[in-house]
Write an enzyme that holds these catalytic residues in place. Sequence first.
Site: not given
Length: 671
Positions: A458-459, A465
Amino acid sequence: MFQTPYNAAPFSRFAPTDYLPAIQKAIAKSLKEIDTIAHNPEVPTYMNTIQPLAYVGLELDRLTAMFFNLNSAETNEILQAEAQRISPLLTDYSNDIRLNEALFKRVETVYKTRNYLSASPEQHTLLEKTYKSFTRNGANLSSNDKEHLRRIDKELARLKLKFSENVLAETQHYQWVITHTEELSGLPDFVLEMLATEAKKCHKEGWVITLDLPVYTAVMKYANNRELRRKLFIDYHSRCAGDSTYNNEANVLRIAELRAQRASLLGYPDYASLVLEERMAETSEKVMDFLNKLLAKAKPQAIKELEELKAFSGLDDFQQWDFAYYAEKLKQQRYQIDDSLLKPYLSLDKAVEGMFAVAHKLYGLHFTLTDEVEKYHPEVQTYKVTDDKGEYLALFYTDFFPRTGKRNGAWMTSYKEQYTDTEGKDSRPHISIVCNFTRPTASAPSLLTFNELTTLFHEFGHALHGMLSKVTYPSLSGTNVARDFVELPSQLMENWCYEEETLRLFATHYQTGEPLPIEWVQKIKEASVFMEGLLSVRQLNFGFLDMAWHTYPHLERLEDVRTFEQTVTKETQLYPTVEAMCISPAFSHIFSGGYAAGYYSYKWSEVLDADAFEVFKESGIFNTEVATRFRREVLSKGSSEKEMTLYKRFRGKEPSIDALMRRAGFDLDKR
């Protein structure tokens, strides 16, 4: 700026007390730049007003990124004291810009010509966001109201900081010493070793239970001792409340009240309306409609799951502290899979290698450890990120283990944003992920639960991004997107953890080297939606609570935080009421983080990620054509265009809530 390799943050050059004078100097420099723009005698244009304004304060940004990231990951009393001095200065600085009448007049003049400008989509976005950054922060207010706004913002900055410090202190000072092993019946060896390691660190005999998340979740999931589970559950869910030394209840009430005052001053009915105007959801009504639609789907499923758990447990008085324990027991019975079986195959080092391998397969990225870049702590690792052509893309920091001075949870942050500088050079980002995983022990490396594995991915999705951003202006770069869009790349990345092709890359036994058994992969996937109804209602509970704090019309009359919580989340309450429970005083996401009137965005982004992942599943999870399109239309774009425009360009249509329902196993026909 720093004259270091890759212009990386030079942590050793700054003692805690060095940041304040450096930040003061950078503020003065930035305000001079602002003054030059504001009093330019030429007619205001995009190129002499909006564009130069986009590059003001880059030095200040670098310094504050260093300071506040350290205050989260490596803080101490001196840093915390300095933060109390620095935060009001930054609030004043921001207001000195947004309330500068001469500057606003120039911005407004350019904005009024926006329909006639020959500009790129990104330039139009910057112009609109720049103009709104003034109007949404008081540029049109009277002099008296501007001063009132300044006072509100200063007090909010101080209170949010104090809120965070209290949560950190409560967490770090909590120690529950256990000296009789029978009290810890049911805890697997890896949990006992974790508690014993904590005891040694604290110079205690026996085992020490803390409020660190890996400890809390493990004890709640495995401890046979129901009274132990009850006490730990209540202690965790009443942090900074009641008779706590670090009580945050007054801070919660005041923060919510000040936010409401701020919104009213700017002409909005409530704080949520102010916030949501710039989000994909746009209005409180749309958010509440979204939450209620999901609740209508999830609640029947949750009630059914809860009845099943109650029957399985045999308890007459099933309580919230029984959920994780009996859910784990039932999951083991149904799927014959649990963390004790999986953890030996999920060593952190191997998982990181697998994470990098996924990024290579999707986006052609390479991660190389480097000692050229300075660290703020010996446990931090630093990587140089390059593409298949060997071109430098980013610096990447990882910080994985809990320690004194580091707040709980997991997060992605940046030390430097990506942007195109004034000479046309692509200035690449410096990205960090910070987690709190179980430390290696004398007998084993750091081994992850499956939930921790998804947290890591997730991180890393957030990090991608940031790392793959390719825009012109720093304020539009990377994760500087609408809060209900920012979780798309991170939650999308979690999907790869459930795929056999991914697990084959790294999931091998840390002692034998044997791969994770194939039949377990399917069980992991089936178990991924186990108790999804109850888990969804829990998330919706947080979403409703957040919206209530930021839409309630009479905050000034509130006195009791606990009663307010119970009242506004009544529709999501499935268990007997626990009078001592009070979560708002430690709800950092909304009271000191960036999720005020935005917690719904986790479920909103789940809809986006479920819808987006269906494209990958249809074409192959490592399909480079789909990955390239996602990188081009989402990961590289920041907020250079409207987020829904970016998503539709990738997906070809608006997202469908049905994708999430399908993944969760909810009944699509009961609408």
